[in-house]
Design an enzyme around this catalytic site. Structure first.
Site, PDB file in Angstrom:
ATOM      1  CB  CYS A  43      -0.870   0.034   1.263  1.00 28.88           C
ATOM      2  SG  CYS A  43      -2.003  -1.344   1.391  1.00 28.88           S
ATOM      3  CD  GLU A  44       0.901   4.973  -4.322  1.00 30.81           C
ATOM      4  OE1 GLU A  44       0.368   6.061  -4.034  1.00 30.81           O
ATOM      5  OE2 GLU A  44       1.129   4.630  -5.496  1.00 30.81           O
TER       6      GLU A  44
END
Length: 136
Positions: free
Chosen positions: A51-52
């Site tokens: 996930c960013e």
């Protein structure tokens, strides 16, 4: 796979929403429903990689069923996580990996908000749920 009462409620509310403005407001409201994680749960071991944004996932087994809690530092992602959680609550471990995540968000009218990076991140969350439940 049948939907939980919370998932049915989400589907009804998002289907009734007129346009992106209402859906965005609903998304934020659903994110506020997330059970907060303690700081002690926001550890590297509970972090979802892929996930960013920062995302943490915690699982507990209650009466033979998996219950997940999740949080993120991003408001929009918290709403998406809340909708993912209502979709997976009560789903058998073996079914987690087969869940049609794009189909669920399409039903909610949110597929346009799933950029490739958000979509990858939510798939990473779902995969970690499947991995956690398979380990026990």
């Amino acid at each position: 796979m049948s939907l939980s009462p919370q998932a049915l409620e989400a589907l009804e509310r998002f289907t009734e929403a007129k346009g992106w403005e209402q859906r965005a407001r609903l998304l934020m409201q659903w994110g506020e429903r997330l059970e907060p994680l303690d700081d002690s749960e926001k550890t590297e071991a509970n972090r979802v990689h892929g996930c960013e944004s920062l995302v943490w996932l915690v699982s507990v087994q209650v009466d033979g069923q998996w219950r997940f809690k999740a949080s993120s530092d991003a408001r929009l992602l918290r709403g998406l996580l809340a909708l993912l959680l209502v979709r997976v609550q009560g789903v058998a471990s073996a079914q987690l990996a087969q869940l049609d995540l794009p189909g669920w968000f399409r039903q909610l009218g949110l597929e346009r908000q799933l950029s490739p990076s958000r979509s990858n991140g939510l798939h990473a969350v779902l995969q970690q749920m499947a991995d956690l439940s398979a380990q026990h």
